[in-house]
Write a protein that holds these residues in place. Structure first.
Motif, PDB file in Angstrom:
ATOM      1  N   HIS A  70       0.843  -1.205   0.000  1.00  0.00           N
ATOM      2  CA  HIS A  70       0.000   0.000   0.000  1.00  0.00           C
ATOM      3  C   HIS A  70       0.873   1.248   0.000  1.00  0.00           C
ATOM      4  N   GLY A  71       0.619   2.150  -0.956  1.00  0.00           N
ATOM      5  CA  GLY A  71       1.306   3.439  -0.993  1.00  0.00           C
ATOM      6  C   GLY A  71       0.385   4.518  -0.458  1.00  0.00           C
ATOM      7  N   TYR A  72       0.753   5.121   0.683  1.00  0.00           N
ATOM      8  CA  TYR A  72      -0.169   6.079   1.314  1.00  0.00           C
ATOM      9  C   TYR A  72       0.043   7.524   0.858  1.00  0.00           C
ATOM     10  N   GLY A  73       1.138   7.824   0.178  1.00  0.00           N
ATOM     11  CA  GLY A  73       1.327   9.162  -0.367  1.00  0.00           C
ATOM     12  C   GLY A  73       1.874  10.175   0.622  1.00  0.00           C
ATOM     13  N   LYS A  74       2.225  11.330   0.087  1.00  0.00           N
ATOM     14  CA  LYS A  74       2.888  12.385   0.856  1.00  0.00           C
ATOM     15  C   LYS A  74       2.093  12.813   2.089  1.00  0.00           C
ATOM     16  N   ASP A  99       3.489  -4.455   3.203  1.00  0.00           N
ATOM     17  CA  ASP A  99       4.509  -3.486   2.798  1.00  0.00           C
ATOM     18  C   ASP A  99       3.793  -2.145   2.644  1.00  0.00           C
ATOM     19  N   VAL A 100       3.869  -1.331   3.681  1.00  0.00           N
ATOM     20  CA  VAL A 100       3.167  -0.047   3.701  1.00  0.00           C
ATOM     21  C   VAL A 100       4.204   1.058   3.603  1.00  0.00           C
ATOM     22  N   ARG A 101       4.152   1.830   2.530  1.00  0.00           N
ATOM     23  CA  ARG A 101       5.177   2.847   2.291  1.00  0.00           C
ATOM     24  C   ARG A 101       4.564   4.110   1.703  1.00  0.00           C
ATOM     25  N   GLU A 102       5.336   5.191   1.765  1.00  0.00           N
ATOM     26  CA  GLU A 102       4.813   6.457   1.255  1.00  0.00           C
ATOM     27  C   GLU A 102       4.583   6.410  -0.241  1.00  0.00           C
ATOM     28  N   TYR A 103       5.570   5.899  -0.958  1.00  0.00           N
ATOM     29  CA  TYR A 103       5.497   5.946  -2.414  1.00  0.00           C
ATOM     30  C   TYR A 103       5.993   4.636  -3.008  1.00  0.00           C
ATOM     31  N   ILE A 104       5.257   4.105  -3.979  1.00  0.00           N
ATOM     32  CA  ILE A 104       5.669   2.867  -4.645  1.00  0.00           C
ATOM     33  C   ILE A 104       6.560   3.260  -5.817  1.00  0.00           C
ATOM     34  N   SER A 105       7.854   3.342  -5.559  1.00  0.00           N
ATOM     35  CA  SER A 105       8.798   3.833  -6.566  1.00  0.00           C
ATOM     36  C   SER A 105       9.069   2.815  -7.668  1.00  0.00           C
ATOM     37  N   ASP A 106       8.836   1.536  -7.366  1.00  0.00           N
ATOM     38  CA  ASP A 106       9.055   0.474  -8.359  1.00  0.00           C
ATOM     39  C   ASP A 106       7.712  -0.021  -8.900  1.00  0.00           C
ATOM     40  N   MET A 107       6.855   0.899  -9.279  1.00  0.00           N
ATOM     41  CA  MET A 107       5.483   0.569  -9.679  1.00  0.00           C
ATOM     42  C   MET A 107       5.402  -0.462 -10.808  1.00  0.00           C
ATOM     43  N   PRO A 108       6.222  -0.395 -11.860  1.00  0.00           N
ATOM     44  CA  PRO A 108       6.112  -1.424 -12.907  1.00  0.00           C
ATOM     45  C   PRO A 108       6.272  -2.841 -12.364  1.00  0.00           C
TER      46      PRO A 108
END
Length: 376
Positions: A226-230, A253-262
């Motif tokens: 889950h990407g929760y955003g800024k 895996d809970v993080r601000e931004y999913i940088s490896d989206m592909p």
């Protein structure tokens, strides 16, 4: 050859414009491309970062809700509009483009309209299922409107040449297959849910996701990224209040931004997100089942129509934001993630919607238009 590009305000306008420009540059290496955007818009950073020349022109939209502040903003917008013709003419006269291409946004209207008036061939690309006001207005001036989905056709003025080209798909999105992505992420055979609300975060999605995340922490039924955003860091605090220790929950895996989206999207069994045009393009390209929660805070409510294009083809389910609750979202996720046959059917339907040769289709329209006008 010279190409004038315009599109800005949101990533949904900017990213397709950059992708189109990149496609033209790869096919015609000696092309000169100039982008026109607004001084403080996202495009003023993203376009130069992509390696394209950029110039700005002040343009603003009119505010419909009448407040003292909005009245002031409308006066400023009117001032920019009065000057936009002269400013556009100067940019076009100085650059002398062979073709002008727009992808929507306030700045796109005056510059492409003036280009058409000055004899420059004009093309427009619409990324959404519900075309914006600018695109519909420009349809009267352009050689062709390129649309991403068939649903947009009925909303384009009659008599317009229309080509279904899809939205350009990032090359890296197609690099991963599911097996490789899951191996690199260290996943097992349990369903993987991927959820996000954009780089800033969507509060409604974050709040509604808490129950499902907290339950998965206890029963381990799903793997979940889950990407929760800024602006969504409250998710971490709320999970702590529910006695969720993320360090002891390897399935979360809970993080601000999913940088490896592909990679993450390729590994997913179910995606829960907004329904912006580019996100749906990638969901379709990868063939992913989805629960879509359209943002209500967009022009012409276009995200709803984007979502319904998939829902009507059996590729997604929708939850309107005004109806969403943690219980409803959890129930829908359980209904889909626990039904492998349903996921596979939705996945096939999503993949049927994908247009993987979008860049080639767009370039064909560009080159045909140039040849038609004797400019290629």
């Amino acid at each position: 050859m010279k190409v004038l590009m315009s599109g800005g305000g949101t990533a949904g306008h900017i990213n397709p414009a950059i992708a189109i420009a990149d496609t033209i540059r790869k096919n015609i290496p000696d092309v000169e491309i100039l982008f026109v955007g607004t001084p403080g818009g996202m495009e003023s950073k993203l376009v130069p970062q992509a390696g394209f020349a950029y110039t700005s022109m002040p343009v603003a939209g009119f505010q419909r809700k009448l407040t003292l502040n909005n009245i002031k903003r409308n006066f400023e917008a009117a001032g920019h509009l009065l000057l936009s013709g002269r400013r556009s003419a100067k940019i076009i006269s100085d650059f002398k483009p062979d073709i002008a291409i727009g992808t929507g946004g306030y700045v796109c209207g005056p510059i492409l309209r003036k280009a058409a008036q000055m004899g420059v061939p004009v093309l427009v690309h619409e990324a959404n299922a519900f075309p914006g006001v600018t695109v519909k207005m420009l349809a009267h001036y352009c050689d062709c409107v390129m649309i991403a989905v068939e649903d947009a056709r009925k909303r384009i003025p009659e008599g317009t040449r229309i080509e279904v080209t899809g939205n350009p798909v990032r090359a890296e999105v197609l690099e991963y297959d599911r097996q490789r992505a899951r191996k690199e992420l260290g996943l097992d055979d349990r369903p993987l849910i991927v959820s996000f609300g954009g780089s800033l975060g969507a509060r409604t999605i974050n709040e509604s996701m808490l129950d499902l995340l907290a339950r998965s922490a206890k029963d381990g039924k799903y793997q979940h990224i889950h990407g929760y955003g800024k602006y969504g860091s409250f998710v971490l605090d709320e999970l702590k209040k529910r006695n969720v220790d993320l360090k002891s929950c390897p399935n979360l895996d809970v993080r601000e931004y999913i940088s490896d989206m592909p990679r993450v999207m390729a590994a997913a069994d179910l995606v829960i997100c907004r329904s912006g045009a580019m996100a749906l393009t990638e969901i379709q390209a990868l063939g992913k089942a989805a629960i879509l929660i359209p943002s209500p805070n967009v022009a012409e409510n276009h995200q709803y129509y984007n979502a319904m294009a998939m829902v009507n083809r059996g590729a997604a389910e929708i939850i309107v934001e005004s109806d969403i609750t943690p219980e409803l979202l959890t129930a829908k996720a359980d209904k889909l993630a626990g039904n492998r046959k349903k996921l596979e059917k939705m996945s096939r339907n999503a993949r049927k919607m994908a247009i993987l040769d979008s860049r080639e289709r767009i370039f064909d329209v560009v080159s045909d238009t140039l040849k038609k006008h004797g400019r290629l």
